[in-house]
Design a protein around this motif. Structure first.
Motif, PDB file in Angstrom:
ATOM      1  N   GLY A 145      12.069  45.649  94.442  1.00 53.49           N
ATOM      2  CA  GLY A 145      12.927  45.124  95.508  1.00 53.49           C
ATOM      3  C   GLY A 145      14.202  44.478  94.996  1.00 53.49           C
ATOM      4  O   GLY A 145      15.156  44.307  95.749  1.00 53.49           O
ATOM      5  N   ALA A 146      14.217  44.130  93.693  1.00 55.73           N
ATOM      6  CA  ALA A 146      15.433  43.519  93.123  1.00 55.73           C
ATOM      7  C   ALA A 146      16.488  44.603  92.902  1.00 55.73           C
ATOM      8  O   ALA A 146      16.160  45.786  92.761  1.00 55.73           O
ATOM      9  CB  ALA A 146      15.103  42.827  91.803  1.00 55.73           C
ATOM     10  N   ASP A 147      17.760  44.196  92.844  1.00 52.58           N
ATOM     11  CA  ASP A 147      18.817  45.136  92.471  1.00 52.58           C
ATOM     12  C   ASP A 147      18.544  45.660  91.060  1.00 52.58           C
ATOM     13  O   ASP A 147      18.124  44.887  90.192  1.00 52.58           O
ATOM     14  CB  ASP A 147      20.182  44.427  92.475  1.00 52.58           C
ATOM     15  CG  ASP A 147      20.718  44.235  93.889  1.00 52.58           C
ATOM     16  OD1 ASP A 147      20.091  44.749  94.840  1.00 52.58           O
ATOM     17  OD2 ASP A 147      21.766  43.570  94.035  1.00 52.58           O
ATOM     18  N   ALA A 148      18.823  46.946  90.854  1.00 54.35           N
ATOM     19  CA  ALA A 148      18.633  47.519  89.507  1.00 54.35           C
ATOM     20  C   ALA A 148      19.841  47.200  88.637  1.00 54.35           C
ATOM     21  O   ALA A 148      20.592  48.073  88.211  1.00 54.35           O
ATOM     22  CB  ALA A 148      18.386  49.016  89.608  1.00 54.35           C
ATOM     23  N   ASP A 149      20.048  45.906  88.426  1.00 49.79           N
ATOM     24  CA  ASP A 149      21.037  45.392  87.469  1.00 49.79           C
ATOM     25  C   ASP A 149      20.241  45.113  86.205  1.00 49.79           C
ATOM     26  O   ASP A 149      19.575  44.071  86.097  1.00 49.79           O
ATOM     27  CB  ASP A 149      21.632  44.067  87.972  1.00 49.79           C
ATOM     28  CG  ASP A 149      22.775  44.261  88.955  1.00 49.79           C
ATOM     29  OD1 ASP A 149      23.007  45.406  89.383  1.00 49.79           O
ATOM     30  OD2 ASP A 149      23.437  43.257  89.283  1.00 49.79           O
ATOM     31  N   LEU A 150      20.282  46.038  85.270  1.00 44.70           N
ATOM     32  CA  LEU A 150      19.374  45.959  84.124  1.00 44.70           C
ATOM     33  C   LEU A 150      20.120  46.244  82.841  1.00 44.70           C
ATOM     34  O   LEU A 150      21.132  46.962  82.839  1.00 44.70           O
ATOM     35  CB  LEU A 150      18.249  47.000  84.283  1.00 44.70           C
ATOM     36  CG  LEU A 150      17.327  46.809  85.495  1.00 44.70           C
ATOM     37  CD1 LEU A 150      16.520  48.075  85.763  1.00 44.70           C
ATOM     38  CD2 LEU A 150      16.396  45.613  85.269  1.00 44.70           C
ATOM     39  N   VAL A 151      19.588  45.699  81.759  1.00 42.81           N
ATOM     40  CA  VAL A 151      20.119  46.076  80.445  1.00 42.81           C
ATOM     41  C   VAL A 151      18.952  46.549  79.587  1.00 42.81           C
ATOM     42  O   VAL A 151      17.898  45.905  79.554  1.00 42.81           O
ATOM     43  CB  VAL A 151      20.943  44.926  79.804  1.00 42.81           C
ATOM     44  CG1 VAL A 151      20.114  43.682  79.555  1.00 42.81           C
ATOM     45  CG2 VAL A 151      21.580  45.385  78.494  1.00 42.81           C
ATOM     46  N   VAL A 152      19.141  47.702  78.982  1.00 46.46           N
ATOM     47  CA  VAL A 152      18.155  48.230  78.033  1.00 46.46           C
ATOM     48  C   VAL A 152      18.679  47.845  76.653  1.00 46.46           C
ATOM     49  O   VAL A 152      19.689  48.365  76.189  1.00 46.46           O
ATOM     50  CB  VAL A 152      18.002  49.761  78.187  1.00 46.46           C
ATOM     51  CG1 VAL A 152      17.033  50.313  77.146  1.00 46.46           C
ATOM     52  CG2 VAL A 152      17.532  50.095  79.595  1.00 46.46           C
ATOM     53  N   TRP A 153      18.007  46.866  76.067  1.00 47.09           N
ATOM     54  CA  TRP A 153      18.558  46.143  74.903  1.00 47.09           C
ATOM     55  C   TRP A 153      17.945  46.672  73.626  1.00 47.09           C
ATOM     56  O   TRP A 153      16.718  46.645  73.469  1.00 47.09           O
ATOM     57  CB  TRP A 153      18.230  44.663  75.079  1.00 47.09           C
ATOM     58  CG  TRP A 153      18.960  43.758  74.159  1.00 47.09           C
ATOM     59  CD1 TRP A 153      18.485  43.194  73.014  1.00 47.09           C
ATOM     60  CD2 TRP A 153      20.298  43.283  74.312  1.00 47.09           C
ATOM     61  NE1 TRP A 153      19.449  42.405  72.443  1.00 47.09           N
ATOM     62  CE2 TRP A 153      20.572  42.442  73.217  1.00 47.09           C
ATOM     63  CE3 TRP A 153      21.302  43.501  75.274  1.00 47.09           C
ATOM     64  CZ2 TRP A 153      21.804  41.806  73.055  1.00 47.09           C
ATOM     65  CZ3 TRP A 153      22.522  42.866  75.109  1.00 47.09           C
ATOM     66  CH2 TRP A 153      22.763  42.038  74.013  1.00 47.09           C
ATOM     67  N   ASP A 154      18.809  47.135  72.731  1.00 48.63           N
ATOM     68  CA  ASP A 154      18.339  47.677  71.459  1.00 48.63           C
ATOM     69  C   ASP A 154      18.490  46.601  70.378  1.00 48.63           C
ATOM     70  O   ASP A 154      19.611  46.309  69.945  1.00 48.63           O
ATOM     71  CB  ASP A 154      19.167  48.921  71.117  1.00 48.63           C
ATOM     72  CG  ASP A 154      18.676  49.612  69.854  1.00 48.63           C
ATOM     73  OD1 ASP A 154      17.888  48.984  69.104  1.00 48.63           O
ATOM     74  OD2 ASP A 154      19.091  50.749  69.615  1.00 48.63           O
ATOM     75  N   PRO A 155      17.366  46.012  69.923  1.00 43.91           N
ATOM     76  CA  PRO A 155      17.476  44.900  68.971  1.00 43.91           C
ATOM     77  C   PRO A 155      17.920  45.349  67.571  1.00 43.91           C
ATOM     78  O   PRO A 155      18.270  44.508  66.745  1.00 43.91           O
ATOM     79  CB  PRO A 155      16.045  44.341  68.930  1.00 43.91           C
ATOM     80  CG  PRO A 155      15.167  45.476  69.316  1.00 43.91           C
ATOM     81  CD  PRO A 155      15.962  46.330  70.265  1.00 43.91           C
ATOM     82  N   GLU A 156      17.938  46.656  67.347  1.00 41.50           N
ATOM     83  CA  GLU A 156      18.334  47.164  66.027  1.00 41.50           C
ATOM     84  C   GLU A 156      19.786  47.625  65.988  1.00 41.50           C
ATOM     85  O   GLU A 156      20.319  47.889  64.909  1.00 41.50           O
ATOM     86  CB  GLU A 156      17.415  48.345  65.615  1.00 41.50           C
ATOM     87  CG  GLU A 156      15.954  47.959  65.424  1.00 41.50           C
ATOM     88  CD  GLU A 156      15.783  46.846  64.387  1.00 41.50           C
ATOM     89  OE1 GLU A 156      16.503  46.850  63.361  1.00 41.50           O
ATOM     90  OE2 GLU A 156      14.948  45.951  64.634  1.00 41.50           O
ATOM     91  N   LYS A 157      20.395  47.732  67.132  1.00 41.77           N
ATOM     92  CA  LYS A 157      21.779  48.230  67.173  1.00 41.77           C
ATOM     93  C   LYS A 157      22.717  47.097  66.748  1.00 41.77           C
ATOM     94  O   LYS A 157      22.607  45.979  67.242  1.00 41.77           O
ATOM     95  CB  LYS A 157      22.086  48.656  68.616  1.00 41.77           C
ATOM     96  CG  LYS A 157      23.252  49.603  68.806  1.00 41.77           C
ATOM     97  CD  LYS A 157      23.304  49.976  70.302  1.00 41.77           C
ATOM     98  CE  LYS A 157      24.646  50.528  70.719  1.00 41.77           C
ATOM     99  NZ  LYS A 157      24.765  51.954  70.526  1.00 41.77           N
ATOM    100  N   SER A 158      23.647  47.408  65.838  1.00 43.76           N
ATOM    101  CA  SER A 158      24.528  46.334  65.343  1.00 43.76           C
ATOM    102  C   SER A 158      25.982  46.796  65.328  1.00 43.76           C
ATOM    103  O   SER A 158      26.276  47.993  65.403  1.00 43.76           O
ATOM    104  CB  SER A 158      24.085  45.899  63.947  1.00 43.76           C
ATOM    105  OG  SER A 158      24.178  46.996  63.069  1.00 43.76           O
ATOM    106  N   LYS A 159      26.863  45.816  65.255  1.00 46.06           N
ATOM    107  CA  LYS A 159      28.296  46.138  65.108  1.00 46.06           C
ATOM    108  C   LYS A 159      29.020  44.908  64.571  1.00 46.06           C
ATOM    109  O   LYS A 159      28.469  43.788  64.564  1.00 46.06           O
ATOM    110  CB  LYS A 159      28.908  46.575  66.448  1.00 46.06           C
ATOM    111  CG  LYS A 159      29.062  45.457  67.471  1.00 46.06           C
ATOM    112  CD  LYS A 159      29.899  45.900  68.675  1.00 46.06           C
ATOM    113  CE  LYS A 159      30.149  44.739  69.629  1.00 46.06           C
ATOM    114  NZ  LYS A 159      30.870  45.098  70.843  1.00 46.06           N
ATOM    115  N   THR A 160      30.236  45.144  64.118  1.00 41.86           N
ATOM    116  CA  THR A 160      31.123  44.035  63.763  1.00 41.86           C
ATOM    117  C   THR A 160      32.103  43.892  64.915  1.00 41.86           C
ATOM    118  O   THR A 160      32.749  44.873  65.312  1.00 41.86           O
ATOM    119  CB  THR A 160      31.894  44.370  62.467  1.00 41.86           C
ATOM    120  OG1 THR A 160      30.946  44.726  61.463  1.00 41.86           O
ATOM    121  CG2 THR A 160      32.716  43.177  61.995  1.00 41.86           C
ATOM    122  N   ILE A 161      32.193  42.684  65.465  1.00 40.11           N
ATOM    123  CA  ILE A 161      33.095  42.484  66.611  1.00 40.11           C
ATOM    124  C   ILE A 161      34.544  42.605  66.146  1.00 40.11           C
ATOM    125  O   ILE A 161      34.941  41.991  65.155  1.00 40.11           O
ATOM    126  CB  ILE A 161      32.855  41.107  67.265  1.00 40.11           C
ATOM    127  CG1 ILE A 161      31.444  41.065  67.876  1.00 40.11           C
ATOM    128  CG2 ILE A 161      33.914  40.806  68.317  1.00 40.11           C
ATOM    129  CD1 ILE A 161      31.049  39.721  68.470  1.00 40.11           C
TER     130      ILE A 161
END
Ligand code: URP
Ligand code: ZN
Ligand code: ZN
Ligand code: ZN
Length: 484
Positions: free
Chosen positions: A385-401
């Motif tokens: 019933g909640a809005d499908a505002d979701l994040v599929v979070w990859d704990p291994e994905k990395s980057k340099t900002i």
């Protein structure tokens, strides 16, 4: 056309478990094992969490002689790319301007949003018109939060009498008062003194706003809120002095919430002593970055629950705009970016370091915010019933900002060069996949306004003893003669 997020681990503010999530019509319609849908999103190795909510942004806001550069399009694109699926922006009337007039301006700008959004109303002046309009802003427009600037003297600042009147009115409407807690009178005095002594550089901005000006204002706002019974939300809490006031108030049973920013949690005052003028000026914001002791206090507050949410106060200005303040630090537009980096930075410096659990991460980036602002469980939840505002979070994905790769429209990033590990694989805004493995698929105008009804009770004790403080003239017989 249904979508299913498969093979992930759902992480909410209180549970961690393996299940698939089925989405239709922008809503979550089923959660469970082995679900099937028309389109599959593979979440193997990932956490499926409520999308982030940033409760504090300033998009395309007129401020200090210019406009903040990120607008509702670039700002919400930046938000989605970092896992944030809703922003709450401040509708800011110019002093003397009506509340509905200002909201009309914000309605016009926000039509370009890529994700859902809501507004807080700023109270930048006080008068009968503001008093009258507040009721329809709350009841018809669904805005239950009103921010007061205790700083920016001569521009946005409201005085104590105005705050008292406004807080009283908000209490009667069931709304929440918010404050930018800094003693604007003292800041103005210190700024003038610093300039007169030849301190014109960006580091003087930090000297002009020591922790005491924030602590004093936080205490004052808490006391005024207590006298009126209004619940109080203190934005951008940056120091122990303000945090201490919030802790004490909460221990005393008052509804007071504190909001630290990801910038104050991860960047310190040494940024202002960088020899490069641009570097320091780009980090000028109010309150300024503090030393490590204050940072520790903020992290402790998130751990213990005395601080409730993490925001960005995203108010992004280009280097060119920051240079309005060359020769006079008081003219550097105040504000920094962060919308895109809040979630990855908090995961990296909070969860990966062991300071916060994953569930606490969800609480302070999403669920607590939805609860305080009253849009839970439509937002901030992984529930049928909640809005499908979701994040599929990859704990291994990395980057340099780096600014070169960001969505924000400004030409630098205050987190430049920082490594983050933990990034979205997918970000969904009401079921639409806006971020797909680093690829941006946002839809301008997809975002809708989220109404938030008032529902926060005023701070009341159960007994009636407070009635004794109501003014009641005492009838007396022995009245002494006057003028003796
Ligand atoms: O420096 C800041 N924080 N700029 C944005 C406006 C405000 O005070 O929140
Ligand atoms: Zn502020
Ligand atoms: Zn702000
Ligand atoms: Zn789509």
């Amino acid at each position: 056309m249904t979508k299913v997020i498969k093979n992930g681990t759902i992480v909410t503010a209180d549970l961690t478990y393996k299940a698939d999530v089925l989405i239709d019509g922008g809503k979550i319609i089923e959660i469970g094992p082995n679900l099937k849908g028309d389109e599959e999103l593979d979440a193997t190795g990932c956490y499926v969490m409520p999308g982030g909510i940033d409760p504090h942004t300033h998009l395309e806001m007129p401020f200090m002689g210019t406009y903040s550069t990120d607008d509702f399009e670039s700002g919400t694109r930046a938000a989605l790319s970092g896992g944030t699926t809703m922003v709450v922006d401040f509708a800011l009337p110019a002093p003397g301007q009506g509340l509905h007039d200002a909201l009309q301006m914000w309605d016009n700008k926000s039509g370009r949003a890529n994700c859902d959004y809501s507004f807080h109303m700023a109270v930048t002046w006080w008068g009968e018109q503001v008093f009258n309009e507040m009721e329809s802003v709350v009841k018809d427009r669904g805005i239950n939060t009103f921010k007061h600037f205790m700083a920016y003297k001569g521009a946005l600042m409201v005085n104590d009498d105005e705050m008292y009147a406004s807080f009283s009115r908000l209490a009667s409407l069931g709304a929440i008062a918010m404050v930018h807690a800094e003693n604007g009178d003292v800041v103005a005095e210190l700024s003038a003194k610093l300039l007169a002594e030849g301190n014109t550089g960006p580091e003087a901005h930090a000297y002009s706003r020591p922790p005491q000006v924030e602590g004093e204002a936080a205490n004052r706002a808490i006391m005024i809120a207590d006298m009126t019974g209004v619940p109080l939300y203190i934005v951008h809490v940056s120091c122990e002095e303000a945090h201490e006031a919030i802790r004490r108030a909460r221990m005393q049973g008052k509804r007071v919430w504190g909001e630290p920013l990801i910038q104050h949690l991860t960047l310190d005052e040494s940024e202002y002593f960088n020899k490069d003028w641009d570097h320091a000026a780009r980090r000028v914001m109010s309150p300024p970055f503090r030393n490590k002791q204050h940072q520790d206090s903020l992290w402790a507050g998130l751990q213990s629950g005395s601080l409730s949410v993490v925001a960005t106060d995203h108010c992004a200005f280009t280097t060119e705009q920051k240079r309005y303040g060359v020769g006079d630090f008081t003219k550097i537009p105040n504000g920094t970016g962060g919308l895109e980096d809040r979630m990855p930075m908090l995961w990296t410096h909070g969860v990966a370091t062991g300071r916060l659990t994953m569930n606490e991460f969800v609480a302070v980036t999403s669920t607590n915010i939805a609860k305080v602002l009253n849009c839970y469980p439509r937002k901030g939840a992984v529930l049928v019933g909640a809005d499908a505002d979701l994040v599929v979070w990859d704990p291994e994905k990395s980057k340099t900002i780096t600014a070169g790769a960001q969505q924000s429209a400004i030409d630098y990033n205050v987190f430049e060069g920082k490594e983050v590990k933990g990034l979205p694989r997918f970000t969904l805004t009401r079921g639409h996949v806006a971020i797909h493995d680093g690829e941006v698929r946002t839809q301008e105008g997809h975002g809708k306004f989220v109404k938030r009804e008032p529902n926060t009770p005023t701070n009341k004790a159960l007994s009636k003893w407070k009635e004794l403080t109501a003014p009641r003239p005492v009838e007396r017989t022995g009245i002494p003669a006057t003028g003796v």
